[in-house]
Design a protein around this motif. Structure first.
Motif, mmCIF file in Angstrom:
data_model
loop_
_atom_site.group_PDB
_atom_site.id
_atom_site.type_symbol
_atom_site.label_atom_id
_atom_site.label_comp_id
_atom_site.label_asym_id
_atom_site.label_seq_id
_atom_site.Cartn_x
_atom_site.Cartn_y
_atom_site.Cartn_z
ATOM 1 N N ALA A 217 0.845 -0.521 -0.108
ATOM 2 C CA ALA A 217 -0.165 0.251 0.628
ATOM 3 C C ALA A 217 0.492 1.124 -0.579
ATOM 4 C CB ALA A 217 -1.188 0.201 1.200
ATOM 5 N N ILE A 218 0.574 2.289 -0.604
ATOM 6 C CA ILE A 218 1.148 3.664 -0.898
ATOM 7 C C ILE A 218 1.545 4.253 0.856
ATOM 8 C CG2 ILE A 218 1.216 5.751 -1.391
ATOM 9 C CD1 ILE A 218 0.594 4.544 -4.310
ATOM 10 N N THR A 219 1.847 4.594 1.174
ATOM 11 C CA THR A 219 1.830 5.281 2.296
ATOM 12 C C THR A 219 3.546 6.329 2.642
ATOM 13 O OG1 THR A 219 4.151 4.091 3.399
ATOM 14 C CG2 THR A 219 2.134 3.228 3.679
ATOM 15 N N PRO A 220 3.086 7.241 3.106
ATOM 16 C CA PRO A 220 4.242 8.901 2.820
ATOM 17 C C PRO A 220 5.410 8.244 2.711
ATOM 18 C CG PRO A 220 2.316 9.657 4.312
ATOM 19 C CD PRO A 220 2.000 7.905 3.497
ATOM 20 N N SER A 221 6.190 7.443 3.803
ATOM 21 C CA SER A 221 6.933 6.849 3.966
ATOM 22 C C SER A 221 7.906 6.530 3.120
ATOM 23 C CB SER A 221 7.610 6.157 5.544
ATOM 24 O OG SER A 221 7.171 4.667 5.055
ATOM 25 N N SER A 222 7.240 5.062 2.585
ATOM 26 C CA SER A 222 7.237 3.973 1.286
ATOM 27 C C SER A 222 7.033 5.358 0.300
ATOM 28 C CB SER A 222 6.757 3.895 0.970
ATOM 29 O OG SER A 222 5.191 3.614 0.098
ATOM 30 N N VAL A 223 6.818 6.177 0.226
ATOM 31 C CA VAL A 223 7.046 7.184 -1.298
ATOM 32 C C VAL A 223 8.317 8.141 -1.263
ATOM 33 C CG1 VAL A 223 6.196 9.294 -2.295
ATOM 34 C CG2 VAL A 223 5.344 7.472 -1.390
ATOM 35 N N ALA A 224 8.639 8.659 0.297
ATOM 36 C CA ALA A 224 9.793 9.257 0.551
ATOM 37 C C ALA A 224 10.875 8.440 0.174
ATOM 38 C CB ALA A 224 9.706 10.533 1.397
ATOM 39 N N ARG A 225 11.179 7.061 0.739
ATOM 40 C CA ARG A 225 12.152 5.958 0.517
ATOM 41 C C ARG A 225 12.459 6.457 -0.479
ATOM 42 N NH1 ARG A 225 14.489 2.567 -0.442
ATOM 43 N NH2 ARG A 225 12.042 1.653 -2.079
ATOM 44 N N PHE A 226 11.364 5.855 -1.702
ATOM 45 C CA PHE A 226 11.853 5.532 -3.031
ATOM 46 C C PHE A 226 12.494 7.416 -3.907
ATOM 47 C CE2 PHE A 226 10.380 5.091 -7.533
ATOM 48 C CZ PHE A 226 11.163 3.445 -7.512
ATOM 49 N N LEU A 227 11.880 7.732 -3.187
ATOM 50 C CA LEU A 227 12.509 8.880 -3.738
ATOM 51 C C LEU A 227 13.362 9.368 -3.550
ATOM 52 C CD1 LEU A 227 8.783 11.326 -4.960
ATOM 53 C CD2 LEU A 227 10.208 9.564 -6.670
ATOM 54 N N ILE A 277 21.244 6.042 5.195
ATOM 55 C CA ILE A 277 20.777 6.807 6.038
ATOM 56 C C ILE A 277 19.525 6.235 5.995
ATOM 57 C CG2 ILE A 277 19.312 9.568 4.681
ATOM 58 C CD1 ILE A 277 19.389 10.262 8.047
ATOM 59 N N ARG A 278 18.436 6.114 6.673
ATOM 60 C CA ARG A 278 17.094 5.196 7.076
ATOM 61 C C ARG A 278 15.869 6.052 6.710
ATOM 62 N NH1 ARG A 278 19.816 2.207 11.457
ATOM 63 N NH2 ARG A 278 17.483 3.102 12.215
ATOM 64 N N ILE A 279 15.095 5.693 5.964
ATOM 65 C CA ILE A 279 14.032 6.626 6.029
ATOM 66 C C ILE A 279 13.491 7.367 7.272
ATOM 67 C CG2 ILE A 279 12.195 5.325 5.762
ATOM 68 C CD1 ILE A 279 12.664 8.731 3.623
ATOM 69 N N ASP A 280 12.479 6.099 7.458
ATOM 70 C CA ASP A 280 13.030 6.203 9.119
ATOM 71 C C ASP A 280 13.328 7.174 10.353
ATOM 72 O OD1 ASP A 280 14.417 4.333 9.357
ATOM 73 O OD2 ASP A 280 13.450 3.974 11.235
ATOM 74 N N VAL A 281 14.762 6.990 9.799
ATOM 75 C CA VAL A 281 15.210 8.363 10.878
ATOM 76 C C VAL A 281 15.174 9.932 10.209
ATOM 77 C CG1 VAL A 281 17.673 8.973 11.183
ATOM 78 C CG2 VAL A 281 17.115 6.563 11.290
ATOM 79 N N LEU A 282 14.879 10.300 8.489
ATOM 80 C CA LEU A 282 14.643 11.287 8.312
ATOM 81 C C LEU A 282 13.470 11.953 8.653
ATOM 82 C CD1 LEU A 282 16.155 10.854 4.502
ATOM 83 C CD2 LEU A 282 17.066 12.466 6.207
ATOM 84 N N ILE A 283 12.227 11.072 9.000
ATOM 85 C CA ILE A 283 11.688 11.856 9.077
ATOM 86 C C ILE A 283 11.404 11.935 10.546
ATOM 87 C CG2 ILE A 283 8.833 11.126 9.367
ATOM 88 C CD1 ILE A 283 9.187 9.171 7.047
ATOM 89 N N GLU A 289 13.107 19.217 6.962
ATOM 90 C CA GLU A 289 14.692 20.227 7.531
ATOM 91 C C GLU A 289 15.893 20.044 6.539
ATOM 92 O OE1 GLU A 289 11.711 21.020 10.473
ATOM 93 O OE2 GLU A 289 12.436 19.123 10.035
ATOM 94 N N ALA A 290 15.788 17.817 6.236
ATOM 95 C CA ALA A 290 16.898 17.142 5.806
ATOM 96 C C ALA A 290 17.124 17.394 4.384
ATOM 97 C CB ALA A 290 16.633 15.694 5.849
ATOM 98 N N ILE A 291 15.512 18.206 3.599
ATOM 99 C CA ILE A 291 15.401 18.404 1.796
ATOM 100 C C ILE A 291 15.893 19.902 1.887
ATOM 101 C CG2 ILE A 291 13.280 18.892 0.569
ATOM 102 C CD1 ILE A 291 11.939 16.693 1.269
#
Length: 327
Positions: A217-227, A277-283, A289-291
């Protein structure tokens, strides 16, 4: 290679990549607008934020209507980042170095330029077809460049401009959705929220590859990780940073004696940061702020490239415009 030639090659590809990205943004927003109330600015004004031109837009247009957004991003010659302005600037750079690029590259860019002039047949087509034709024209230029240009510094500087622009726009459009369009908690996971994330993936040309890669399923974290962090998707930030690092290494050729300079340090540090770095750490630390920091790093990377390779005594005579760089 002459500095002015490298500068023009870099900017030709930045401008064409910028035009292609904006046409993709507008094309997806046209489709997304069908799911919003008539006259709603929801899928439109965030595009101005994604380009980083909200202040200029508000000075030039008072209502912020969908029609004004499209005009500003597509046709406005007073906006240096509009599609027609980007294509015109790319063509002017190419005209200055016609003896360096291939005939096929010049013909495609020239055709694209004339096709978007006022009164041409393109503007009689439906809105979606107009944008699709522009996007395909830009993509055709990439393909012609890659199959007709020697893999020497001419191609490397062309590739470098394209990659830096692509990393910038991918991160910007994600930031707009994640930070500016984040829905209320009650709407997270709702139909409109999912449609917006699908639209974001389509904006980045990533929907099919995301589905093949993630298969959930599409989730914000999975989309952010992919992009941001996917190592093999060609429009992800990590992929672009890896290719930027490789391209700069090839341009430099022989390793430098002594400690690395500012450019070598920055490109290595930015790549390492976004590779390990992992997406959960970025979030958790704050994705916005990271972007923001990534945008600062890309700006600094551009400035270091500009200072090392492009500055000459006659720089003012070249048509490239550093003021149209990342903002």
């Amino acid at each position: 290679m002459l500095s002015r030639v490298a500068d023009s090659l870099y900017w030709i590809n930045r401008y064409i990549e910028r035009a292609e990205n904006i046409s993709r943004f507008l094309e997806v927003s046209e489709a997304m607008a069908l799911d919003c109330p008539p006259g709603s600015a929801e899928p439109w004004l965030p595009l101005v934020d994604a380009i980083g031109d909200r202040d200029s837009f508000e000075q030039m247009y008072s209502q912020g209507s969908p029609k004004e957004v499209v005009s500003f991003l597509l046709l406005d010659r007073d906006n240096p980042n509009s599609i027609v302005s980007c294509i015109a600037n790319a063509r002017e750079n190419a005209r200055q170095i016609r003896d360096v690029i291939t005939t096929e590259m010049w013909e495609q860019l020239n055709d694209l330029y004339w096709n978007v002039q006022e009164g041409e047949a393109l503007w009689q087509e439906p809105d979606q077809e107009q944008l699709r034709s522009i996007r395909r024209g830009c993509q055709l230029f990439y393909g012609i460049t890659d199959v007709t240009l020697n893999r020497d510094q001419t191609w490397l500087f062309s590739r470098l401009g394209r990659l830096i622009e692509r990393a910038d726009k991918t991160s910007r459009i994600l930031d707009v959705k994640y930070f500016l369009l984040l829905p209320a908690p009650t709407e997270v996971g709702g139909v409109l929220d999912e449609l917006q994330w699908i639209s974001l993936l389509r904006t980045a040309g990533a929907y099919q590859m995301y589905r093949q890669s993630v298969q959930q399923a599409i989730t914000p974290s999975s989309v952010a990780r992919f992009l941001l962090l996917d190592p093999i998707f060609p429009r992800s930030v990590r992929f672009c940073l890896q290719a930027i690092n490789e391209t700069l290494s090839q341009i430099q050729r022989a390793p430098q004696a002594g400690p690395p300079d500012d450019l070598e340090c920055l490109r290595g540090q930015v790549l390492a940061k976004w590779s390990y770095i992992r997406i959960d750490v970025l979030i958790e630390r704050g994705l916005h702020e990271a972007i923001d920091q990534l945008q600062t790093d890309l700006n600094q990377l551009h400035a270091l490239i500009h200072n090392r390779y492009f500055i000459t005594g006659d720089l003012a005579s070249t048509p490239s415009d550093p003021s149209c760089a990342l903002s």
